[in-house]
Design a protein around this motif. Sequence first.
Motif, PDB file in Angstrom:
ATOM      1  N   LEU A 282     -20.618   8.929  19.455  1.00  0.00           N
ATOM      2  CA  LEU A 282     -21.511   7.919  20.033  1.00  0.00           C
ATOM      3  C   LEU A 282     -21.520   8.014  21.557  1.00  0.00           C
ATOM      4  CD1 LEU A 282     -20.739   4.794  17.801  1.00  0.00           C
ATOM      5  CD2 LEU A 282     -22.803   6.200  17.789  1.00  0.00           C
ATOM      6  N   GLY A 283     -20.325   8.217  22.124  1.00  0.00           N
ATOM      7  CA  GLY A 283     -20.261   8.358  23.573  1.00  0.00           C
ATOM      8  C   GLY A 283     -21.017   9.581  24.062  1.00  0.00           C
ATOM      9  N   ALA A 284     -20.866  10.698  23.326  1.00  0.00           N
ATOM     10  CA  ALA A 284     -21.580  11.915  23.713  1.00  0.00           C
ATOM     11  C   ALA A 284     -23.088  11.744  23.574  1.00  0.00           C
ATOM     12  CB  ALA A 284     -21.100  13.085  22.856  1.00  0.00           C
TER      13      ALA A 284
ATOM     14  N   ASN B 180     -28.389  11.104  26.000  1.00  0.00           N
ATOM     15  CA  ASN B 180     -29.631  10.335  26.164  1.00  0.00           C
ATOM     16  C   ASN B 180     -29.825   9.916  27.613  1.00  0.00           C
ATOM     17  OD1 ASN B 180     -30.267  10.523  23.458  1.00  0.00           O
ATOM     18  ND2 ASN B 180     -29.296   8.583  22.924  1.00  0.00           N
ATOM     19  N   ARG B 181     -28.754   9.512  28.253  1.00  0.00           N
ATOM     20  CA  ARG B 181     -28.846   9.105  29.656  1.00  0.00           C
ATOM     21  C   ARG B 181     -29.240  10.286  30.528  1.00  0.00           C
ATOM     22  NH1 ARG B 181     -30.737   5.784  33.028  1.00  0.00           N
ATOM     23  NH2 ARG B 181     -29.572   5.598  34.990  1.00  0.00           N
TER      24      ARG B 181
ATOM     25  N   LEU C 222     -32.597  10.585  32.804  1.00  0.00           N
ATOM     26  CA  LEU C 222     -32.577  10.953  34.219  1.00  0.00           C
ATOM     27  C   LEU C 222     -33.445  12.175  34.478  1.00  0.00           C
ATOM     28  CD1 LEU C 222     -28.790  10.455  35.041  1.00  0.00           C
ATOM     29  CD2 LEU C 222     -30.688   9.008  35.776  1.00  0.00           C
ATOM     30  N   HIS C 223     -33.411  13.119  33.543  1.00  0.00           N
ATOM     31  CA  HIS C 223     -34.244  14.319  33.693  1.00  0.00           C
ATOM     32  C   HIS C 223     -35.723  13.951  33.682  1.00  0.00           C
ATOM     33  CE1 HIS C 223     -36.394  17.951  32.331  1.00  0.00           C
ATOM     34  NE2 HIS C 223     -35.499  18.590  33.065  1.00  0.00           N
TER      35      HIS C 223
END
Length: 210
Positions: free
Chosen positions: A51-53, A58-59, A63-64
Motif C-alpha cells: 500500500l505504501g509503495a 501514485n504520488r 507529480l509527473h
Amino acid sequence: MSAFDNIREPVGRILRRPVVRIAAEWERLAPRERRWVTALAGAVVTVSILLGATFAMNRIGDLHDENAAIREALGAIAQHRDEYLEAKARNAVQEARIGNDPPQLTADLETAARGENVQIAESSERPPAPAGRRYIEHDMDIKIRETDLQSLTKFLKRVETGPRLVFFTRLALKHRYSDDSDKLDVELTATAFERVRDDKSRKKPEGKKE
C-alpha cells in the motif's frame, strides 16, 4: 541515583508488562497456531509495504502529470507571447482613447457627420449605465436620412477611428423607395465609455487635516 534513572525504571517496568504478557501468550500457543500468527503478521507487513509503495507511485505519477501540465502551459505562453504583447498594446491604446473625461458623443458624431456630408436627423441619448466596476457606458441612438452607402461607410470609419473611443453596437438599414434608389435611411446606436473616477477630489471638512 540520577533523575534519568528515576524515570527509566518506572517506564521500563510499564513497557515490560505487555512484552511479558505477549511472550507468555506466545509460549502457550501451539506450533501450528504460531505458524498462523507468523503468517498473518507477515501478510500485514507485506500489505502495508504494498500500500505504501502504491501510494508513493501514485504520488509520483501525479507529480509527473502536474509537471507536464506546467511545462505545457509555459510552452503555450512562450508560443503566444507575441500575440499577448500585441493584445496588451492594443488594450493600452484603447485605454488612452477612453481618457479621463466624460465622452462627448453628440459633438463627435456631428463632427464626423459634417466631415462626410451626412445629415443626422434625430438623436437620443440613453441614460448612462454601469459597465463593470471600472467604466460607465454611454449610448446614443441616431437616425440618418437619405444617405448613400459610401458616405455612410466613411462616416462610420471616421467615428470609430477618431481620437476618442466610439463604436457602433447597432445598425439598421432601410432603402428609400423613391427616384433615388441608392438612398438609405439608417438607424444606429453609438457607444462610448467613461472611466469611473476615484472619489479623491472631494473637499475635506474645514478644520480637518491629514
